[in-house]
Design a protein around this motif. Structure first.
Motif, PDB file in Angstrom:
ATOM      1  N   ASP A  42       0.844  -1.191   0.000  1.00  0.00           N
ATOM      2  CA  ASP A  42       0.000   0.000   0.000  1.00  0.00           C
ATOM      3  C   ASP A  42       0.880   1.242   0.000  1.00  0.00           C
ATOM      4  O   ASP A  42       2.057   1.202   0.393  1.00  0.00           O
ATOM      5  N   ALA A  43       0.306   2.351  -0.414  1.00  0.00           N
ATOM      6  CA  ALA A  43       1.055   3.609  -0.450  1.00  0.00           C
ATOM      7  C   ALA A  43       1.619   3.941   0.926  1.00  0.00           C
ATOM      8  O   ALA A  43       0.961   3.747   1.951  1.00  0.00           O
ATOM      9  N   ALA A  44       2.851   4.432   0.944  1.00  0.00           N
ATOM     10  CA  ALA A  44       3.495   4.804   2.207  1.00  0.00           C
ATOM     11  C   ALA A  44       3.003   6.159   2.702  1.00  0.00           C
ATOM     12  O   ALA A  44       2.823   6.363   3.902  1.00  0.00           O
ATOM     13  N   LEU A  45       2.812   7.105   1.793  1.00  0.00           N
ATOM     14  CA  LEU A  45       2.356   8.451   2.140  1.00  0.00           C
ATOM     15  C   LEU A  45       1.234   8.856   1.201  1.00  0.00           C
ATOM     16  O   LEU A  45       1.320   8.645  -0.015  1.00  0.00           O
ATOM     17  N   GLU A  46       0.197   9.460   1.760  1.00  0.00           N
ATOM     18  CA  GLU A  46      -0.897   9.995   0.967  1.00  0.00           C
ATOM     19  C   GLU A  46      -1.242  11.391   1.467  1.00  0.00           C
ATOM     20  O   GLU A  46      -0.986  11.724   2.633  1.00  0.00           O
ATOM     21  N   PRO A  47      -1.822  12.248   0.612  1.00  0.00           N
ATOM     22  CA  PRO A  47      -2.127  13.630   1.007  1.00  0.00           C
ATOM     23  C   PRO A  47      -3.338  13.688   1.941  1.00  0.00           C
ATOM     24  O   PRO A  47      -4.475  13.825   1.502  1.00  0.00           O
ATOM     25  N   THR A  48      -3.076  13.605   3.237  1.00  0.00           N
ATOM     26  CA  THR A  48      -4.151  13.536   4.232  1.00  0.00           C
ATOM     27  C   THR A  48      -4.079  14.636   5.284  1.00  0.00           C
ATOM     28  O   THR A  48      -4.923  14.684   6.171  1.00  0.00           O
ATOM     29  N   SER A  49      -3.077  15.522   5.188  1.00  0.00           N
ATOM     30  CA  SER A  49      -2.850  16.511   6.235  1.00  0.00           C
ATOM     31  C   SER A  49      -2.800  17.920   5.650  1.00  0.00           C
ATOM     32  O   SER A  49      -2.565  18.087   4.447  1.00  0.00           O
ATOM     33  N   PRO A  50      -2.990  18.945   6.456  1.00  0.00           N
ATOM     34  CA  PRO A  50      -2.939  20.318   5.935  1.00  0.00           C
ATOM     35  C   PRO A  50      -1.606  20.656   5.273  1.00  0.00           C
ATOM     36  O   PRO A  50      -1.566  21.437   4.319  1.00  0.00           O
ATOM     37  N   PHE A  51      -0.509  20.052   5.768  1.00  0.00           N
ATOM     38  CA  PHE A  51       0.810  20.372   5.222  1.00  0.00           C
ATOM     39  C   PHE A  51       1.136  19.582   3.955  1.00  0.00           C
ATOM     40  O   PHE A  51       2.208  19.761   3.387  1.00  0.00           O
ATOM     41  N   ASP A  52       0.236  18.709   3.492  1.00  0.00           N
ATOM     42  CA  ASP A  52       0.442  18.032   2.204  1.00  0.00           C
ATOM     43  C   ASP A  52      -0.892  17.819   1.484  1.00  0.00           C
ATOM     44  O   ASP A  52      -1.076  16.852   0.747  1.00  0.00           O
ATOM     45  N   ALA A  53      -1.847  18.750   1.682  1.00  0.00           N
ATOM     46  CA  ALA A  53      -3.195  18.603   1.146  1.00  0.00           C
ATOM     47  C   ALA A  53      -3.217  18.476  -0.371  1.00  0.00           C
ATOM     48  O   ALA A  53      -4.087  17.811  -0.941  1.00  0.00           O
ATOM     49  N   ASN A  54      -2.241  19.090  -1.060  1.00  0.00           N
ATOM     50  CA  ASN A  54      -2.176  19.028  -2.518  1.00  0.00           C
ATOM     51  C   ASN A  54      -1.079  18.094  -3.010  1.00  0.00           C
ATOM     52  O   ASN A  54      -0.548  18.271  -4.105  1.00  0.00           O
ATOM     53  N   GLY A  55      -0.720  17.105  -2.198  1.00  0.00           N
ATOM     54  CA  GLY A  55       0.190  16.069  -2.682  1.00  0.00           C
ATOM     55  C   GLY A  55       1.433  15.883  -1.850  1.00  0.00           C
ATOM     56  O   GLY A  55       1.946  16.819  -1.233  1.00  0.00           O
ATOM     57  N   CYS A  56       1.878  14.625  -1.820  1.00  0.00           N
ATOM     58  CA  CYS A  56       3.147  14.244  -1.194  1.00  0.00           C
ATOM     59  C   CYS A  56       4.161  14.086  -2.316  1.00  0.00           C
ATOM     60  O   CYS A  56       4.145  13.096  -3.044  1.00  0.00           O
ATOM     61  N   TRP A  57       5.028  15.051  -2.462  1.00  0.00           N
ATOM     62  CA  TRP A  57       5.951  15.113  -3.588  1.00  0.00           C
ATOM     63  C   TRP A  57       7.286  14.467  -3.215  1.00  0.00           C
ATOM     64  O   TRP A  57       7.426  13.834  -2.183  1.00  0.00           O
ATOM     65  N   SER A  58       8.282  14.679  -4.053  1.00  0.00           N
ATOM     66  CA  SER A  58       9.543  13.940  -3.938  1.00  0.00           C
ATOM     67  C   SER A  58      10.264  14.204  -2.620  1.00  0.00           C
ATOM     68  O   SER A  58      10.087  15.238  -1.980  1.00  0.00           O
ATOM     69  N   ARG A 121      11.577  22.403  -3.058  1.00  0.00           N
ATOM     70  CA  ARG A 121      11.191  20.992  -3.021  1.00  0.00           C
ATOM     71  C   ARG A 121      12.389  20.033  -3.075  1.00  0.00           C
ATOM     72  O   ARG A 121      13.520  20.418  -3.271  1.00  0.00           O
ATOM     73  N   ASP A 122      12.038  18.751  -2.893  1.00  0.00           N
ATOM     74  CA  ASP A 122      12.918  17.601  -3.109  1.00  0.00           C
ATOM     75  C   ASP A 122      14.062  17.496  -2.096  1.00  0.00           C
ATOM     76  O   ASP A 122      15.243  17.503  -2.472  1.00  0.00           O
ATOM     77  N   PRO A 123      13.769  17.358  -0.794  1.00  0.00           N
ATOM     78  CA  PRO A 123      14.853  17.192   0.180  1.00  0.00           C
ATOM     79  C   PRO A 123      15.636  15.917  -0.088  1.00  0.00           C
ATOM     80  O   PRO A 123      15.084  14.880  -0.445  1.00  0.00           O
ATOM     81  N   SER A 124      16.951  15.996   0.095  1.00  0.00           N
ATOM     82  CA  SER A 124      17.848  14.869  -0.164  1.00  0.00           C
ATOM     83  C   SER A 124      17.903  13.928   1.039  1.00  0.00           C
ATOM     84  O   SER A 124      17.357  14.221   2.107  1.00  0.00           O
ATOM     85  N   THR A 125      18.578  12.814   0.869  1.00  0.00           N
ATOM     86  CA  THR A 125      18.981  12.009   2.020  1.00  0.00           C
ATOM     87  C   THR A 125      19.830  12.885   2.934  1.00  0.00           C
ATOM     88  O   THR A 125      20.679  13.645   2.472  1.00  0.00           O
ATOM     89  N   GLY A 174      16.755  28.260 -14.340  1.00  0.00           N
ATOM     90  CA  GLY A 174      15.746  28.900 -13.531  1.00  0.00           C
ATOM     91  C   GLY A 174      15.370  28.096 -12.308  1.00  0.00           C
ATOM     92  O   GLY A 174      15.027  28.648 -11.261  1.00  0.00           O
ATOM     93  N   MET A 175      15.435  26.762 -12.408  1.00  0.00           N
ATOM     94  CA  MET A 175      15.110  25.887 -11.284  1.00  0.00           C
ATOM     95  C   MET A 175      15.819  24.563 -11.490  1.00  0.00           C
ATOM     96  O   MET A 175      15.882  24.037 -12.613  1.00  0.00           O
ATOM     97  N   VAL A 176      16.394  24.044 -10.422  1.00  0.00           N
ATOM     98  CA  VAL A 176      16.944  22.688 -10.438  1.00  0.00           C
ATOM     99  C   VAL A 176      16.154  21.865  -9.426  1.00  0.00           C
ATOM    100  O   VAL A 176      15.553  22.394  -8.496  1.00  0.00           O
ATOM    101  N   GLU A 177      16.148  20.546  -9.615  1.00  0.00           N
ATOM    102  CA  GLU A 177      15.368  19.668  -8.762  1.00  0.00           C
ATOM    103  C   GLU A 177      16.196  18.464  -8.332  1.00  0.00           C
ATOM    104  O   GLU A 177      17.294  18.227  -8.835  1.00  0.00           O
ATOM    105  N   CYS A 178      15.640  17.705  -7.405  1.00  0.00           N
ATOM    106  CA  CYS A 178      16.157  16.388  -7.006  1.00  0.00           C
ATOM    107  C   CYS A 178      17.669  16.382  -6.767  1.00  0.00           C
ATOM    108  O   CYS A 178      18.409  15.626  -7.422  1.00  0.00           O
ATOM    109  N   PRO A 179      18.177  17.192  -5.832  1.00  0.00           N
ATOM    110  CA  PRO A 179      19.623  17.205  -5.578  1.00  0.00           C
ATOM    111  C   PRO A 179      20.078  15.906  -4.928  1.00  0.00           C
ATOM    112  O   PRO A 179      19.364  15.310  -4.119  1.00  0.00           O
ATOM    113  N   ASP A 180      21.270  15.474  -5.288  1.00  0.00           N
ATOM    114  CA  ASP A 180      21.848  14.257  -4.718  1.00  0.00           C
ATOM    115  C   ASP A 180      23.345  14.481  -4.555  1.00  0.00           C
ATOM    116  O   ASP A 180      24.058  14.690  -5.536  1.00  0.00           O
ATOM    117  N   LEU A 181      23.815  14.499  -3.309  1.00  0.00           N
ATOM    118  CA  LEU A 181      25.232  14.673  -3.002  1.00  0.00           C
ATOM    119  C   LEU A 181      25.722  13.435  -2.279  1.00  0.00           C
ATOM    120  O   LEU A 181      25.130  13.018  -1.286  1.00  0.00           O
TER     121      LEU A 181
END
Length: 307
Positions: A42-58, A121-125, A174-181
């Protein structure tokens, strides 16, 4: 991530349709014993809270001291602001980690004042520095123009403070995403390195960024300073779009993890397709995963698996 003998793959997932949907965006969850054969949970995270009402992103997973994993992810609030949240297993002794809990104190990192609402967006490990503080990288467009990779520090994985200097700035992007160091050994080493505080002789770092202008992934090898939390590429310039391409096919938004079972770093990417939306709806799925294989980072042949 690899945790207690099980590989866990989390991925962006719309449980209510074959194509991408903002309000439905969740974290799918599959497990494997060999990185080839997968069982869907089953899905680990779903948009169920005020802080992710419009989606659980990367986001990314981190194994905390004591062996408890934590997920850091971007949530989009009802007002459109992107914020960074944390989640923990409901039962850390469950080998499949089937249920996750989002604490009420989220978001742990609110939207900065100098970043537009939809460009954070997109917090790393996360990784521990030699000073005992956690670090993580987050993508942002600072001042409506500069594609930045910001560093945040924390003592407790709950209260985070932004570093004065960015890890890296790509002014042409203009924007970069998904950083990985992550650290890599000097040429000649056969094994990967864990995401521990590693600096000095024999160790370099790779910074990988995904550029929205070109929809491609770029990386540079360089030196990471864990005192100033800055990264300097060796010879590829300051702008990520002048760096080496991760792949010349159609892949994007890659993410790596350290495979402690085989002491190697494994990188996954999203292979977005050129099918029409109607074709995706008809077949019931869209996109697939791609990973290099082999003992070294980004070496060997590729295998593909659909999710």
């Amino acid at each position: 991530m690899y945790h207690n003998g099980v590989y866990h793959l989390f991925y962006q997932y719309n449980p209510h349709g074959a194509t991408w949907g903002v309000g439905n965006l969740s974290w799918g969850h599959s497990v494997s014993g060999d990185l080839v054969n997968w069982a869907a949970l089953d899905a680990a995270l779903e948009p169920t809270s005020p802080f992710d009402a419009n989606g659980c992103w990367s986001g990314s997973a981190t194994i905390l001291p004591g062996g408890v994993p934590a997920i850091l992810y971007t949530g989009i609030r009802a007002d459109g602001e992107q914020v960074q949240n944390v989640a923990f297993p409901k039962n850390a002794s469950d080998p499949l980690l089937r249920e996750w809990v989002k604490p009420s104190y989220n978001p742990v990192i609110p939207l900065p004042a100098d970043v537009p609402a939809d460009f954070f967006r997109d917090p790393s490990t996360a990784w521990l520095g030699r000073d005992g503080l956690w670090r993580l990288a987050v993508s942002a467009k600072v001042g409506n123009a500069v594609g930045s990779t910001l560093i945040y520090r924390s003592k407790d994985f709950r209260l985070w403070e932004r570093n004065a200097a960015p890890l890296q700035e790509s002014r042409a992007a203009g924007m970069v995403e998904c950083p990985d160091l992550f650290p890599v050994a000097e040429p000649g080493a056969e094994e990967g390195l864990d995401h521990a505080p590693r600096t000095g002789t024999g160790v370099k770092h790779v910074l990988k960024l995904s550029a929205t202008d070109t929809f491609q992934d770029y990386y540079a090898v360089g030196r990471y300073n864990d005192t100033t939390d800055t990264f300097v590429p060796e010879d590829d310039g300051d702008d990520c779009q002048s760096w080496r391409r991760l792949d010349y096919g159609h892949i994007y938004a890659s993410k790596s993890f350290f495979d402690a079972r085989k002491n190697r770093r494994v990188l996954w990417s999203w292979a977005n397709e050129t099918d029409s939306q109607a074709d995706d709806v008809a077949k019931g799925w869209s996109g697939c995963g791609w990973t290099p294989t082999g003992s070294g980072w980004c070496s060997g042949q590729s295998k593909r698996s659909r999710h």
